[in-house]
Motif scaffolding. Sequence first.
Motif, mmCIF file in Angstrom:
data_model
loop_
_atom_site.group_PDB
_atom_site.id
_atom_site.type_symbol
_atom_site.label_atom_id
_atom_site.label_comp_id
_atom_site.label_asym_id
_atom_site.label_seq_id
_atom_site.Cartn_x
_atom_site.Cartn_y
_atom_site.Cartn_z
ATOM 1 N N GLY A 116 0.859 -1.088 -0.053
ATOM 2 C CA GLY A 116 0.020 -0.025 0.090
ATOM 3 C C GLY A 116 0.963 1.289 -0.015
ATOM 4 O O GLY A 116 0.678 2.316 -0.734
ATOM 5 N N GLN A 117 1.910 1.391 0.832
ATOM 6 C CA GLN A 117 2.767 2.670 1.070
ATOM 7 C C GLN A 117 3.375 2.621 -0.296
ATOM 8 O O GLN A 117 3.881 3.738 -0.941
ATOM 9 N N LYS A 118 3.880 1.537 -1.062
ATOM 10 C CA LYS A 118 4.751 1.323 -2.377
ATOM 11 C C LYS A 118 3.915 2.189 -3.302
ATOM 12 O O LYS A 118 4.257 2.930 -4.091
ATOM 13 N N ILE A 119 2.628 1.699 -3.404
ATOM 14 C CA ILE A 119 1.558 2.378 -4.553
ATOM 15 C C ILE A 119 1.387 3.991 -4.124
ATOM 16 O O ILE A 119 1.459 4.593 -5.127
ATOM 17 N N GLU A 120 1.237 4.368 -2.928
ATOM 18 C CA GLU A 120 1.346 5.810 -2.578
ATOM 19 C C GLU A 120 2.560 6.454 -2.938
ATOM 20 O O GLU A 120 2.387 7.577 -3.546
ATOM 21 N N SER A 121 3.600 5.758 -2.874
ATOM 22 C CA SER A 121 4.915 6.481 -3.194
ATOM 23 C C SER A 121 4.881 6.667 -4.617
ATOM 24 O O SER A 121 5.535 7.879 -5.255
ATOM 25 N N LEU A 122 4.615 5.699 -5.297
ATOM 26 C CA LEU A 122 4.507 5.528 -6.867
ATOM 27 C C LEU A 122 3.642 6.899 -7.339
ATOM 28 O O LEU A 122 3.829 7.670 -8.246
ATOM 29 N N ARG A 123 2.420 6.901 -6.768
ATOM 30 C CA ARG A 123 1.514 7.801 -6.982
ATOM 31 C C ARG A 123 2.242 9.271 -6.803
ATOM 32 O O ARG A 123 1.791 10.302 -7.618
ATOM 33 N N ALA A 124 2.821 9.380 -5.592
ATOM 34 C CA ALA A 124 3.548 10.661 -5.415
ATOM 35 C C ALA A 124 4.438 11.044 -6.242
ATOM 36 O O ALA A 124 4.452 12.307 -6.853
ATOM 37 N N ILE A 125 5.161 10.211 -6.943
ATOM 38 C CA ILE A 125 6.121 10.369 -7.994
ATOM 39 C C ILE A 125 5.132 10.728 -9.098
ATOM 40 O O ILE A 125 5.732 11.856 -10.003
ATOM 41 N N HIS A 128 3.955 14.323 -8.783
ATOM 42 C CA HIS A 128 4.687 15.367 -8.992
ATOM 43 C C HIS A 128 5.235 15.623 -10.622
ATOM 44 O O HIS A 128 5.497 16.845 -10.726
ATOM 45 N N LEU A 129 5.210 14.637 -11.274
ATOM 46 C CA LEU A 129 5.649 14.745 -12.353
ATOM 47 C C LEU A 129 4.506 15.364 -13.553
ATOM 48 O O LEU A 129 4.841 16.324 -14.032
ATOM 49 N N ILE A 130 3.416 15.098 -13.367
ATOM 50 C CA ILE A 130 2.339 15.411 -13.977
ATOM 51 C C ILE A 130 1.038 15.267 -13.457
ATOM 52 O O ILE A 130 0.555 13.972 -13.431
ATOM 53 N N ALA A 131 0.623 16.203 -12.582
ATOM 54 C CA ALA A 131 -0.634 16.227 -11.779
ATOM 55 C C ALA A 131 -1.992 15.687 -12.506
ATOM 56 O O ALA A 131 -2.164 16.316 -13.534
ATOM 57 N N GLY A 132 -2.428 14.767 -12.117
ATOM 58 C CA GLY A 132 -3.828 14.308 -12.566
ATOM 59 C C GLY A 132 -3.667 12.905 -13.240
ATOM 60 O O GLY A 132 -4.622 12.470 -13.907
ATOM 61 N N ARG A 133 -2.555 12.589 -13.617
ATOM 62 C CA ARG A 133 -2.258 11.329 -14.542
ATOM 63 C C ARG A 133 -2.418 10.060 -13.751
ATOM 64 O O ARG A 133 -3.082 9.032 -14.568
ATOM 65 N N TRP A 134 -2.299 10.105 -12.774
ATOM 66 C CA TRP A 134 -2.469 8.870 -12.004
ATOM 67 C C TRP A 134 -3.816 8.235 -11.760
ATOM 68 O O TRP A 134 -3.927 7.173 -11.783
#
Length: 225
Positions: A116-125, A128-134
């Motif tokens: 769960g934390q891994k997915i949230e960390s990937l979401r943060a990256i 950060h790069l392009i908001a809204g993509r996730w």
Amino acid sequence: MNLTKRTELRRIPDRGSHESKTINEILDAGFLAHVGFCLDGQPFVIPTLYGRDGERLYLHGSAVSRMLRELETGIPACLTVTLVDGLVLSRSAFDHSMNYRSVVAFGTARKITDPGQKIESLRAISEHLIAGRWADVRGPSEKELKATTVLEFSIEEASSKVRSGPPLDDESDYGLPVWAGVLPLAMKSRPPMPDDKLIEGVTLPDYVRRFDARLNRRAGHMSNR
């Protein structure tokens, strides 16, 4: 944040700062970091994308990445982010410079293993790069998560430096018949190129169309200082 001689501002200290606000603004304006570490006495510096959450930065890559495998052991590392805002053209070759914003951060990393934390960390990256993509894309599968290493880089101490403004020539050079000034530089996207295999009816998302506006907001927030 504890400070030691690692982040002592020695050359032109007036351009530097240890303030978290300034450091975070620069980290938020960029998305490409260079990570330095030593392996068997050999220095390496590797470029990588990142995401920020407070004084933690998230890094990711292949599970077989040498950089990530070494960093997850807790070895000391140095992470730098640099944004070039312009070339400063002086009347003498010696006084040429550039306008920039930079951060040098020291710390150690730990591997994130909780799914769960891994997915949230990937979401943060991603955000950060392009908001809204996730929110638009398919999330990572269990197999993809296993093939990906995510690290949490804890910033132990950091410093920033910023240069802005016109050339600083010697007084004796101001009378030279040479053009001097600043050539501003900015990151700008080019027209999006759709994949040939897009299914019918898929349109360009607003967050891609407005990406340049977000870049300009990031840059402008610091340049107005």
